[in-house]
Write an enzyme that holds these catalytic residues in place. Structure first.
Site: not given
Length: 344
Positions: A45, A131, A167
């Site tokens: 991320s 995600d 995610h």
């Protein structure tokens, strides 16, 4: 209990204070025998975006990368709104050609290394099909971006875009269910991402289990010595983690060095050392003599521009955030140099 004992021995009280403060001090980051031709990075991320910009800026030093749910270098153009939209959920707004041109132009100024050093690097990309934070299309743009530079005969770009993961940092034995989106943002999808990153970068890497980890080899270190100001001024923690395998700690052999950047809400202030211990790196590291550095960021920045403790990939520390002049970039490079024994 110490202060109670001291009441009966007042003459020893100053000594006890000194002893307690010294024993509580966080150790300095050590120097080890490191193969400086095999230093690599990875991240999730915001850590994925930061790993990309660290790889690009210091491509003469970094020789491989693993990116989970990140995106291309300078995607945000120093703008938080661009970061939140184009670079996370609207990849059609990303111009890879423009970012490649920006990379070349920035290299011409000397504030990032010449992209020619990327030519033979090995890069692993992961995006979960579920995600919802950094959608898979953004990682497709990153793949296109890297393809413009990985042009040497030794280069290798590997993608894994088919795992039904939200995610998260995906592991094969720890965390939430694969489709979950919750702290600590480590999901068990029966897929060892950290192992596959390190295997792709280094080649002959033996798989490992949780039993291979030696807890006392996970060390805290003082990050504050690597900043000109207090760490919080650039949203960095005063403490970081480093895993040093036994053979590397004993300096009985030359080891690889890998730097793993956590994502937002995954720093020490949120999850302690859980990301460092359970993201899947340290088990592989112990078995294969890979030192893993886990620098830590915090949300404690005076102007409140980093409320979730993210790495700076959009410019909250200043306009130089993505190049070798960026405050966080400088700090992490100093940490790398310390571990690897590279003279500045």
């Amino acid at each position: 209990t110490i202060h109670i004992a001291a009441m009966h021995h007042t003459m020893t009280w100053p000594f006890l204070l000194w002893a307690v403060s010294c024993s509580a001090a966080t150790p300095k980051l050590g120097t080890y025998l490191v193969d400086t031709s095999t230093i690599s990075v990875s991240g999730l991320s915001s850590g994925g975006y930061f790993a990309v910009q660290f790889h690009i800026a210091f491509s003469g030093t970094i020789n491989g990368a693993g990116i989970i749910a990140g995106g291309p270098f300078y995607c945000a153009h120093g703008d938080v709104e661009t970061a939140l939209h184009a670079c996370m959920v609207s990849p059609d707004l990303i111009s890879v050609r423009a970012l490649v041109d920006i990379t070349d132009a920035t290299a011409a100024t000397g504030t990032i290394d010449n992209p020619k050093y990327l030519a033979d690097d090995r890069v692993y990309l992961f995006s979960g099909t579920l995600d919802s934070v950094v959608v898979p299309g953004v990682m497709q743009k990153l793949s296109e971006y890297y393809s413009a530079f990985l042009v040497g005969s030794g280069a290798s770009l590997m993608e894994e875009f088919n795992i039904p993961a939200e995610h998260s940092m995906v592991t094969d034995d720890f965390g939430n269910t694969c489709d979950d989106f919750a702290s600590p943002y480590i999901n068990n999808c029966s897929y060892g991402t950290a192992y596959r990153i390190l295997q792709h970068i280094y080649g002959d890497i033996a798989p490992a289990t949780s039993n291979d980890t030696i807890p006392q080899n996970m060390l805290e270190y003082d990050q504050s010595e690597f900043f000109l100001d207090v760490p919080e001024a650039i949203s960095m923690d005063s403490i970081g983690y480093v895993y040093v395998p036994t053979a590397c700690k004993n300096k009985t052999r030359v080891c690889h060095l890998h730097i793993a950047f956590h994502g937002c809400l995954q720093g020490r202030e949120y999850v302690g050392n859980e990301y460092a211990l359970n993201a899947g790196y340290v088990q592989v590291a112990e078995k294969n003599n890979i030192i893993v550095l886990f620098p830590q960021v915090t949300n404690k920045i005076p102007d409140g521009t980093n409320p979730k403790g993210c790495w700076d990939w959009w410019g909250y520390t200043g306009q130089d955030y993505s190049c070798k002049l960026g405050d966080q970039m400088i700090a992490v490079k100093k940490m790398l140099d310390r571990v690897a024994g590279i003279m500045a």
